[in-house]
Design an enzyme around this catalytic site. Sequence first.
Site, short mmCIF file in Angstrom:
data_model
loop_
_atom_site.label_atom_id
_atom_site.label_comp_id
_atom_site.label_asym_id
_atom_site.label_seq_id
_atom_site.Cartn_x
_atom_site.Cartn_y
_atom_site.Cartn_z
N TRP A 258 0.83 -1.21 0.00
CA TRP A 258 0.00 0.00 0.00
C TRP A 258 0.87 1.27 0.00
CZ3 TRP A 258 -1.44 2.87 4.91
CH2 TRP A 258 -0.48 2.68 5.91
N ASP A 259 2.18 1.09 0.24
CA ASP A 259 3.11 2.21 0.28
C ASP A 259 2.89 3.12 -0.93
OD1 ASP A 259 3.98 -0.02 1.77
OD2 ASP A 259 6.05 0.64 1.77
N GLU B 169 0.79 -2.88 12.45
CA GLU B 169 1.00 -4.33 12.42
C GLU B 169 1.29 -4.94 13.79
OE1 GLU B 169 3.92 -5.11 9.40
OE2 GLU B 169 2.53 -4.58 7.80
N LYS C 23 2.98 0.01 15.94
CA LYS C 23 4.20 0.04 15.12
C LYS C 23 4.25 1.34 14.32
CE LYS C 23 6.40 -2.71 11.45
NZ LYS C 23 6.15 -3.71 10.43
N GLN C 24 3.06 1.83 13.93
CA GLN C 24 3.01 2.96 12.99
C GLN C 24 1.66 3.66 13.04
OE1 GLN C 24 3.15 -0.56 10.26
NE2 GLN C 24 2.75 1.05 8.76
C1 BGC Z 1 5.08 -1.74 7.34
C2 BGC Z 1 4.05 -1.78 6.25
C3 BGC Z 1 4.72 -1.52 4.91
C4 BGC Z 1 5.85 -2.48 4.69
C5 BGC Z 1 6.61 -2.21 3.42
C6 BGC Z 1 6.18 -2.71 7.02
O1 BGC Z 1 7.19 -2.61 7.97
O2 BGC Z 1 4.52 -2.05 8.57
O3 BGC Z 1 3.06 -0.82 6.49
O4 BGC Z 1 3.79 -1.63 3.90
O5 BGC Z 1 6.76 -2.37 5.76
O6 BGC Z 1 7.17 -0.96 3.42
#
Ligand code: BGC
Length: 757
Positions: free
Chosen positions: A355-356, A483, A597-598
């Site tokens: 989704w980035d 996550e 995490k984010q």
């Molecule tokens: C993140 C995801 C991201 C992926 C790729 C993961 O560490 O939690 O949101 O899509 O990295 O960049």
Amino acid sequence: MKLTITEFDPTDLVLQETLFHTANGYLGVRGSFEENVPENVQTIRGCYINGFYDTIPLHYPERLCGFPEEAQRLVNLPDIQTMRLYLNNEEFSMSKGEVLQYKRELDTDKGITTREIRWKSPNGHTIDIAITRMASFTYPQLFLTTYSVASVDFEGKIELASEINCGVSNFTDSNDPRVASERIQHIFPKSAEVLGGNVIVECQTGASNLQLIICQHHKAIISKGGFNPVTCESGPVENGAVTRIKTDLVPGELLLVEKYTTMSDSRRQKHPRSYALQRLNDCINKGASALFEQQADFMEDFRHNSKIDINGCPELQDGLEFNMYQLLQSTGRDCITSVASKGISGEGYEGHYFWDTEIYIFPFFLYTQPETAKSLLQFRYNTLEGARKHAGIMGHGKGALYPWRTISGSECSSYFPAGSAQYHLTGDVAHAFMQYYYATDDLDYMAESGLEVLLETARLWIDTGNFGDDGKFHIHSVTGPDEYTCCVSDNYYTNRTAQHNLFGAAEVYKRLKASEQHKQAFAKLLDKIKFSEIELESFTRAAENMFLPYSEELGINAQDSSFLEKPIWDIASTPKDKFPLLLHYHPLYLYRFQVCKQADTVLAHFLFEDGVPENVLRNSYLYYDKITTHDSSLSGCVFGIMASRLGLSEKAYAYFADTVGGDLNNKHGNTKDGLHIANLGGSWLAVVCGFAGLRLGKDGLRFRLTLPDEWESYSFRLRYRNSLIKVTVGRQYSNFELLSGEPITVFVDGVERHVFV
Ligand code: BGC
């Protein structure tokens, strides 16, 4: 900008291989040295084509229904970088003899990297080496190296041995889930031949049966009146081919070799061999200096559309320019590829698209190169069938569910709680289509592709969620962006994206239905996907009644319906060496805490602010800021943007500075595995959507301008509809300038402003 290094530190090489890689959206070559490096120096020698993959089986001791059986992996292609230099019988190496002068540079204005070395060999001979590398933006199949050796005091034989080496494999690390863990050979040579002075190597992947053709040509020139003949002989060797260029040099003379390498693959071309050869000949005919000039022109055009000026902080300005350049290098523009989370700079996350792209990278292109943004959307359109299939595998009777990680369109994630369960990606794709629609009003594209994606993705939410006894629409068992919290009910972010998707599908449907010009395409689509207006009503009903978790007590949106019932993780007392948490704690353990995490809810507030009261935005921000580790590089920029929105200027600036330098400072410690492309996009967002507060909706562009205390002013450029505007923000003023196209109207702090000159 120029990224310059003047000291050679072998322990930094692997990191520099990422920072100095050369790519053009199609091919990417890591910035390894042409020559050999000693065995104790870590190097990840890599060369990739965006989306060129092999398939690997996924093993599960307990394979449950619907688990993906195989995944795609970006292939490390044959090594095309190697050029070994010999002075008589001494082989050049930065680790032998003496490096008297050294400069390594990435020049984003020219779109090239260079390396200049004055070297004294162990036997006391001194030479100057100058190497330039370029992945051409105008001939994407071309990787060009020019290598010159000038003798300072050396007299004798010079040899350059240039190779194509197919004996390569991918990088692995069994201790880091973010890179591949098992070593498999993915690419095999089929043939190597020399035809009319061109080397042609044909290869094939082990399991996916994709074909790759590498063509190479060397042009050797000796300058400063050298009379000695230069010989150039190519021939096949065990793992590919080698070209040996030999001559004699005396002090003052210089040998220059132009090495043209073109690659073509069977994912793009029906006849990759003839295509690669044809491109090689085109490039040879054009010549290196004309190709370098074209690259510089291309870069000028890029800057014209995307330039950001920060008055008051040259370091961050350079950081932003580096980041924008890397976005350009990483992005596929051919409708069959997208942007891997590491671009084409390394093998982290195995070259997968997440989704980035849609949330962090797409906006940069939407506002600076809308045609590239459209190509990224078209990649999703072209993989819609895969998303329909994936929905079917996941038990849905209808709709399209985009896979969490993919290259060619099928799911590559083997850990579903933090993978396939991230249904929000489907809403993120829909969001990107809606943003494109609002920014361009390209109704033709919506009729051709956009509406189909919006309807199919909207269908997914209807099939996934259900109305509860409370009359609200609920979505259960999904994972939001965070996550560290998996498989939950009513993740606020997911429900917001779903809601936007449902409303968006209905909005574009009605617009196209009313368009005389698109009547036929519209009718054809409804017939193709058997869509009826009853479904449209269900979209609106679900969207209007979407459950959005909210805590009265805290005055915040809850991340999901059980999140706030969990104990809070004590981030402050967690030892520093336990971050990122994902490398030190079992996932299930993490899931039982309030620890993110984010950005999750805070990201939802950035993307979908409408209707959220000011105090809820603020309270939520302050709440989640305390419990977020930012273990993902996708996080800080979002907190920075929302800090700007809420007037928390110190926080906003700190997050921004951290984001801009993410890879340049190796903040996450794994830049060696590739750039964090979403984070790079996030740094652009932090200026434009953070400090300048840009939001795009039905009514057009809205700004809330702020200026960091540290700066005197800043400016940036945006494309909207068919216009290019320049926005300047100073201490007591702001300026909106029309650089080209039609006058437009924007809203600045709620007030209409016409941009006409
Ligand atoms: C993140 C995801 C991201 C992926 C790729 C993961 O560490 O939690 O949101 O899509 O990295 O960049």
